[in-house]
Write an enzyme that holds these catalytic residues in place. Sequence first.
Site, PDB file in Angstrom:
ATOM      1  N   ARG A   1      -4.234 -15.793  -5.912  1.00 22.88           N
ATOM      2  CA  ARG A   1      -2.763 -15.070  -6.200  1.00 22.88           C
ATOM      3  C   ARG A   1      -2.349 -14.811  -7.560  1.00 22.88           C
ATOM      4  O   ARG A   1      -1.894 -13.645  -7.823  1.00 22.88           O
ATOM      5  CB  ARG A   1      -1.586 -15.938  -5.443  1.00 22.88           C
ATOM      6  CG  ARG A   1      -0.315 -15.419  -5.888  1.00 22.88           C
ATOM      7  CD  ARG A   1       0.728 -16.161  -4.824  1.00 22.88           C
ATOM      8  NE  ARG A   1       0.661 -17.406  -4.549  1.00 22.88           N
ATOM      9  CZ  ARG A   1       0.902 -18.264  -5.348  1.00 22.88           C
ATOM     10  NH1 ARG A   1       1.174 -18.261  -6.475  1.00 22.88           N
ATOM     11  NH2 ARG A   1       0.584 -19.735  -4.826  1.00 22.88           N
TER      12      ARG A   1
ATOM     13  N   TYR B   1      12.928   7.791  -2.099  1.00 29.57           N
ATOM     14  CA  TYR B   1      12.140   7.591  -0.886  1.00 29.57           C
ATOM     15  C   TYR B   1      12.760   6.478   0.156  1.00 29.57           C
ATOM     16  O   TYR B   1      13.249   5.666  -0.231  1.00 29.57           O
ATOM     17  CB  TYR B   1      10.868   6.716  -1.356  1.00 29.57           C
ATOM     18  CG  TYR B   1       9.958   6.239  -0.345  1.00 29.57           C
ATOM     19  CD1 TYR B   1       9.139   7.156   0.458  1.00 29.57           C
ATOM     20  CD2 TYR B   1       9.721   4.988  -0.126  1.00 29.57           C
ATOM     21  CE1 TYR B   1       8.317   6.614   1.525  1.00 29.57           C
ATOM     22  CE2 TYR B   1       9.045   4.434   1.028  1.00 29.57           C
ATOM     23  CZ  TYR B   1       8.261   5.321   1.677  1.00 29.57           C
ATOM     24  OH  TYR B   1       7.528   4.806   2.919  1.00 29.57           O
TER      25      TYR B   1
ATOM     26  N   LYS C   1      -0.700   6.401  -1.282  1.00 26.99           N
ATOM     27  CA  LYS C   1      -0.465   7.886  -1.186  1.00 26.99           C
ATOM     28  C   LYS C   1      -1.926   8.448  -2.077  1.00 26.99           C
ATOM     29  O   LYS C   1      -3.029   8.118  -1.928  1.00 26.99           O
ATOM     30  CB  LYS C   1       0.638   8.297  -1.929  1.00 26.99           C
ATOM     31  CG  LYS C   1       1.776   7.570  -1.099  1.00 26.99           C
ATOM     32  CD  LYS C   1       1.872   7.842   0.457  1.00 26.99           C
ATOM     33  CE  LYS C   1       2.739   6.832   0.843  1.00 26.99           C
ATOM     34  NZ  LYS C   1       4.210   6.535   0.260  1.00 26.99           N
TER      35      LYS C   1
ATOM     36  N   ASP D   1       9.173   6.132 -10.301  1.00 24.67           N
ATOM     37  CA  ASP D   1       8.291   6.106  -9.211  1.00 24.67           C
ATOM     38  C   ASP D   1       7.296   7.291  -9.371  1.00 24.67           C
ATOM     39  O   ASP D   1       7.959   8.456  -9.151  1.00 24.67           O
ATOM     40  CB  ASP D   1       9.138   6.062  -7.668  1.00 24.67           C
ATOM     41  CG  ASP D   1       8.085   6.004  -6.603  1.00 24.67           C
ATOM     42  OD1 ASP D   1       7.027   6.562  -6.713  1.00 24.67           O
ATOM     43  OD2 ASP D   1       8.682   5.563  -5.614  1.00 24.67           O
TER      44      ASP D   1
HETATM   45  C1  LIG Z   1       5.290   5.596   0.374  1.00 26.32           C
HETATM   46  C2  LIG Z   1       6.181   5.543  -0.805  1.00 26.32           C
HETATM   47  C3  LIG Z   1       6.781   4.286  -1.356  1.00 26.32           C
HETATM   48  C4  LIG Z   1       6.594   2.938  -0.773  1.00 26.32           C
HETATM   49  O1  LIG Z   1       5.092   2.650  -0.826  1.00 26.32           O
HETATM   50  P1  LIG Z   1       4.397   1.691   0.564  1.00 26.32           P
HETATM   51  O2  LIG Z   1       2.996   1.618   0.052  1.00 26.32           O
HETATM   52  O3  LIG Z   1       4.616   2.442   1.796  1.00 26.32           O
HETATM   53  O4  LIG Z   1       5.189   0.531   0.561  1.00 26.32           O
HETATM   54  C5  LIG Z   1       7.500   4.405  -2.337  1.00 26.32           C
HETATM   55  N1  LIG Z   1       7.709   5.480  -3.070  1.00 26.32           N
HETATM   56  C6  LIG Z   1       7.319   6.752  -2.607  1.00 26.32           C
HETATM   57  C7  LIG Z   1       7.616   7.956  -3.446  1.00 26.32           C
HETATM   58  C8  LIG Z   1       6.342   6.900  -1.685  1.00 26.32           C
HETATM   59  O5  LIG Z   1       6.054   8.017  -1.033  1.00 26.32           O
END
Ligand SMILES: *Cc1c(COP(=O)(O)O)cnc(C)c1O
Length: 388
Positions: A52, A104, A202, A177
């Site tokens: 961890r 998001y 992504k 983000d």
């Molecule tokens: C998918 C996404 C998230 C969240 O991520 P997860 O891996 O699904 O928890 C946060 N911000 C954006 C812009 C995203 O596309």
Amino acid sequence: MSELNKQGFSTKAVHAGVVPDPTTGAIMTPIYATSTYVQASPGKHKGFEYSRTGNPTRRALEQSLAALESGKFGFALSSGCTGVDLCMHLLQQGDHVISVDDVYGGTARLFRTVWAHHGLEFDFVDLANQALGDFIKPNTKMVWIESPTNPMLKIIDIRKVVETAAKHQARPLVVVDNTFATPYFQQPLSLGADIVLHSTTKYLNGHSDVVGGALVTNDDKLAARLAHLHNSQGGVQGPFDSWLVLRGIKTLALRMAQHEKSALEIAKRLEAHAQVESVIYPGLSSHPQHEVAKKQMTGFGGMITFFIRGNLDNSRRFLEQLRLFGLAESLGGVESLAEHPAIMTHASVPAEVRKKLGISDTLVRLSVGIENLEDLWLDLDGALKASA
Ligand SMILES: *Cc1c(COP(=O)(O)O)cnc(C)c1O
């Protein structure tokens, strides 16, 4: 980023954080599937005590993530949402967060339905069109931005946000983000942001086979707090998933270049299509923040949003007719995807907020993959004609 830096980027994508395995020479980082590490004497170890706290496969990924964002410290997490959650743990009861309005859906859900109940205060502001300074209060401790946003692809001037935040006595942290742009097209730490967040699910992993997240920072103190939280909260990326993301990152530069090339061409063709009302893509001169995008990004990414002519029936018919584009949530994989934000990814956003943002029944979001462009266009054009 100059072309030269872009070349440097692809070298980093292949090599950063990765060294041949010292015991065998294996060129690829092994998957260290272990929870614990044997010590020679109590407290005398080789840098790893418990997985961890630290794991060699995850460590390699964390160094790679930091290098890609031109940061010093990277944290690999079990999901992007874990990263959002970890950032909220930096705050205290009574603190105020200003978030971009078109945030998001999962992030908005964490803010509105979880953290608001733990005494944090949130304001959702259209930071593409409204001045941040008008919303900063003495207890504002964080500004949360995405750029481009999801799904309206608004572009927020990151440097301007950073400068405004720095001018206020509250000195709120700026978190970006960077999931949609990726460090290939945009590096928020270089624009002055404090923390960069990714859903590595992504583009960074890029193959739709992992759920993962990342945080990157340059600030030593912030990194120490994040390391403490990461270890305390425990939302770490496991070694097998770390290995997959590390593997995906090696082709990030190639993939992003292709995603963008195809997306730009498709956006132009959609804009001229009889069945399309309007197209939102930061690379089009019709995009309201096209100039800001050109200033802070070196490319415009692979996401396109458009309004189809007609009503919900036309959107449904279009999405049902697609053969190559998968009808699915998520984005950023090698395969093309299409989805209906109002019914799918943004269903958890309150209806009145969706309405205010413009997430209507005719709004469709595309994640343009790396397949042959003409094959993709044939699919879109055929489904658009059938949607009428
Ligand atoms: C998918 C996404 C998230 C969240 O991520 P997860 O891996 O699904 O928890 C946060 N911000 C954006 C812009 C995203 O596309």
